[in-house]
Design a protein around this motif. Structure first.
Motif, mmCIF file in Angstrom:
data_model
loop_
_atom_site.group_PDB
_atom_site.id
_atom_site.type_symbol
_atom_site.label_atom_id
_atom_site.label_comp_id
_atom_site.label_asym_id
_atom_site.label_seq_id
_atom_site.Cartn_x
_atom_site.Cartn_y
_atom_site.Cartn_z
ATOM 1 N N PHE A 47 0.834 -1.206 0.000
ATOM 2 C CA PHE A 47 0.000 0.000 0.000
ATOM 3 C C PHE A 47 0.866 1.253 0.000
ATOM 4 C CE2 PHE A 47 -2.198 3.509 1.984
ATOM 5 C CZ PHE A 47 -3.458 3.479 1.398
ATOM 6 N N THR A 48 1.874 1.274 0.873
ATOM 7 C CA THR A 48 2.688 2.485 0.983
ATOM 8 C C THR A 48 3.494 2.740 -0.287
ATOM 9 O OG1 THR A 48 4.399 1.208 2.140
ATOM 10 C CG2 THR A 48 2.815 2.380 3.493
ATOM 11 N N ARG A 49 3.953 1.674 -0.952
ATOM 12 C CA ARG A 49 4.681 1.868 -2.215
ATOM 13 C C ARG A 49 3.750 2.402 -3.303
ATOM 14 N NH1 ARG A 49 6.988 -3.260 -0.943
ATOM 15 N NH2 ARG A 49 5.687 -4.253 -2.537
ATOM 16 N N SER A 50 2.540 1.851 -3.363
ATOM 17 C CA SER A 50 1.572 2.338 -4.344
ATOM 18 C C SER A 50 1.224 3.803 -4.068
ATOM 19 C CB SER A 50 0.299 1.483 -4.302
ATOM 20 O OG SER A 50 0.570 0.138 -4.643
ATOM 21 N N MET A 51 1.070 4.129 -2.802
ATOM 22 C CA MET A 51 0.742 5.503 -2.427
ATOM 23 C C MET A 51 1.861 6.466 -2.835
ATOM 24 S SD MET A 51 -0.136 7.018 1.365
ATOM 25 C CE MET A 51 1.549 6.688 1.936
ATOM 26 N N ALA A 52 3.099 6.036 -2.664
ATOM 27 C CA ALA A 52 4.228 6.891 -3.018
ATOM 28 C C ALA A 52 4.232 7.223 -4.503
ATOM 29 C CB ALA A 52 5.533 6.220 -2.611
ATOM 30 N N VAL A 53 3.963 6.212 -5.335
ATOM 31 C CA VAL A 53 3.930 6.431 -6.786
ATOM 32 C C VAL A 53 2.776 7.363 -7.155
ATOM 33 C CG1 VAL A 53 3.669 5.335 -9.036
ATOM 34 C CG2 VAL A 53 4.997 4.198 -7.246
ATOM 35 N N ALA A 54 1.597 7.105 -6.551
ATOM 36 C CA ALA A 54 0.418 7.915 -6.860
ATOM 37 C C ALA A 54 0.622 9.375 -6.453
ATOM 38 C CB ALA A 54 -0.811 7.328 -6.165
ATOM 39 N N ARG A 55 1.143 9.578 -5.270
ATOM 40 C CA ARG A 55 1.294 10.950 -4.783
ATOM 41 C C ARG A 55 2.367 11.710 -5.544
ATOM 42 N NH1 ARG A 55 0.060 10.391 1.714
ATOM 43 N NH2 ARG A 55 -2.219 10.538 1.454
ATOM 44 N N LYS A 56 3.337 11.006 -6.028
ATOM 45 C CA LYS A 56 4.364 11.663 -6.829
ATOM 46 C C LYS A 56 3.751 12.244 -8.095
ATOM 47 C CE LYS A 56 9.085 10.943 -8.494
ATOM 48 N NZ LYS A 56 10.182 9.939 -8.631
ATOM 49 N N ARG A 57 2.647 11.617 -8.539
ATOM 50 C CA ARG A 57 1.941 12.108 -9.729
ATOM 51 C C ARG A 57 0.811 13.069 -9.367
ATOM 52 N NH1 ARG A 57 -0.779 8.908 -13.005
ATOM 53 N NH2 ARG A 57 0.019 9.912 -14.888
ATOM 54 N N GLY A 58 0.650 13.353 -8.069
ATOM 55 C CA GLY A 58 -0.406 14.254 -7.644
ATOM 56 C C GLY A 58 -1.776 13.610 -7.557
ATOM 57 N N MET A 59 -1.823 12.272 -7.457
ATOM 58 C CA MET A 59 -3.092 11.558 -7.395
ATOM 59 C C MET A 59 -3.560 11.390 -5.948
ATOM 60 S SD MET A 59 -2.201 8.567 -10.194
ATOM 61 C CE MET A 59 -3.730 7.669 -9.885
ATOM 62 N N ARG A 60 -4.879 11.382 -5.761
ATOM 63 C CA ARG A 60 -5.467 11.176 -4.449
ATOM 64 C C ARG A 60 -5.475 9.677 -4.131
ATOM 65 N NH1 ARG A 60 -8.948 14.797 -1.596
ATOM 66 N NH2 ARG A 60 -10.155 13.734 0.057
ATOM 67 N N MET A 61 -5.316 9.347 -2.857
ATOM 68 C CA MET A 61 -5.204 7.951 -2.425
ATOM 69 C C MET A 61 -6.368 7.584 -1.504
ATOM 70 S SD MET A 61 -2.983 5.540 -3.034
ATOM 71 C CE MET A 61 -2.914 3.816 -2.541
ATOM 72 N N ALA A 62 -6.898 6.377 -1.667
ATOM 73 C CA ALA A 62 -7.946 5.850 -0.795
ATOM 74 C C ALA A 62 -7.558 4.449 -0.338
ATOM 75 C CB ALA A 62 -9.290 5.819 -1.522
#
Length: 347
Positions: A47-62
């Motif tokens: 989860f944390t790795r996926s979140m890191a990639v998403a946030r680097k692109r400015g995406m919201r995480m759920a």
């Protein structure tokens, strides 16, 4: 999933399982958590790795969660692991995950679990763990011994540390209907027990497909510890809520007791299994204490089932897997087979 995440539109909200891909030590070995779990708080490294990639692109995480219960025991309205729910909420606040899916097609009844997550997430400032659990106990169970309730919740969590978490066990073991599942004094009838999440009308009694990453002795040992510790926590919880009135207290007492009976019957099914694998007439003397243990606790479950129709119901199967009639039938059969009377519980 980095390549997949990088290919998504930036306005997509990425939702990932909060627990899947984690691990915890169970019976001295590191085990993979590859499903929703209340016994493992998360977040998982995946989860944390996926979140890191998403946030680097400015995406919201759920986060994907199941808050009421999970495949760990899906026929109970809620597994009362309020401490684990606190840990989930604290982690979500720390990593600033504000969106979540809190249920699937089961585990979605409104209970202390769902209320607790909402309280812990909505609090302007999250109190330290012990204070938060006591404050929630006082609010949700008026008149209770809040210290005792919080202690029971921690004891329940400690019991679940012995749960044999592996996909084959949670998907195929008889845990969801164990209290009504027969234990026959004889050789195996053959055929797998079937799916734990569906009402399979024909069920065999072979358990090999449920072992997964565990050996049969490990499952028996884990269930022994789980059962004994869960009953200990149940006694603490019942004592701490003895003066509580109202639906919340009644429902929570029913849930913790149903889980205790389910775990005990599951333990008995698995510890009877080696005797039935290599059946011989002399094994009856070894099986008799197991049958007597079932007879000692199952009659206590019947009035709970009669008073609370939530117990034993699996929302995904849309079927009540454990009923008063089913347990009564099992008790009658056990008494006829074992010639024993109900005695003292001895997990």
């Amino acid at each position: 999933q980095e390549q997949v995440i990088r290919s998504l539109p930036r306005d997509v909200v990425l939702m990932a399982d909060f627990a899947r891909g984690g691990s915890k030590t169970i019976l001295g070995k590191e085990r993979i958590i590859d499903e929703y779990s209340l016994s493992y708080p998360g977040p998982s490294p995946r989860f944390t790795r996926s979140m890191a990639v998403a946030r680097k692109r400015g995406m919201r995480m759920a986060a994907k969660l199941q808050i009421g219960t999970t495949h760990e025991l899906a026929t109970v309205p809620n597994l009362p692991l309020i401490g684990s729910i606190y840990d989930k909420a604290r982690a979500m606040r720390r990593i600033r995950v504000h969106d979540f899916m809190g249920c699937w097609n089961f585990g979605n009844m409104l209970t202390a679990n769902t209320t607790a997550l909402a309280r812990f997430l909505d609090a302007p400032r999250l109190a330290p763990r012990e204070k938060a659990l006591r404050d929630f106990a006082k609010n949700y169970l008026p008149g209770c011994d809040a210290k005792g309730v919080a202690r029971a919740w921690d004891l329940f969590a400690g019991a679940m540390d012995f749960y044999p978490f592996t996909i084959p066990f949670i998907y195929h073991s008889p845990i969801n209907y164990a209290a009504a599942f027969p234990i026959e004094p004889g050789p195996l009838r053959k055929g797998p027990v079937g799916r734990s999440w569906m009402h399979d009308k024909v069920r065999g009694d072979e358990l090999e497909q449920t072992f997964g990453a565990f050996t049969l002795p490990e499952i028996i040992e884990g269930l022994r510890h789980l059962t004994a510790r869960w009953w200990e926590a149940t006694k603490v919880f019942l004592a701490a809520t003895a003066m509580c009135e109202g639906n919340h207290a009644r429902e929570e007492r029913n849930s913790v007791q149903f889980a205790a009976h389910s775990f005990q019957s599951t333990w008995n099914i698995y510890r009877a299994y080696p005797l039935r694998q290599e059946w011989k007439k002399s094994n009856l003397d070894l099986l008799r204490p197991i049958l007597e243990d079932e007879l000692a606790h199952l009659p206590e479950l019947v009035p709970l089932l009669e008073s609370d129709e939530r117990l034993g119901f699996h929302s995904e199967a849309q079927h009540r897997m454990v009923t008063p009639g089913g347990v009564k039938k099992k008790v009658r059969r056990l008494r006829a087979l074992a010639g024993a009377r109900a005695g003292v519980r001895s997990p």
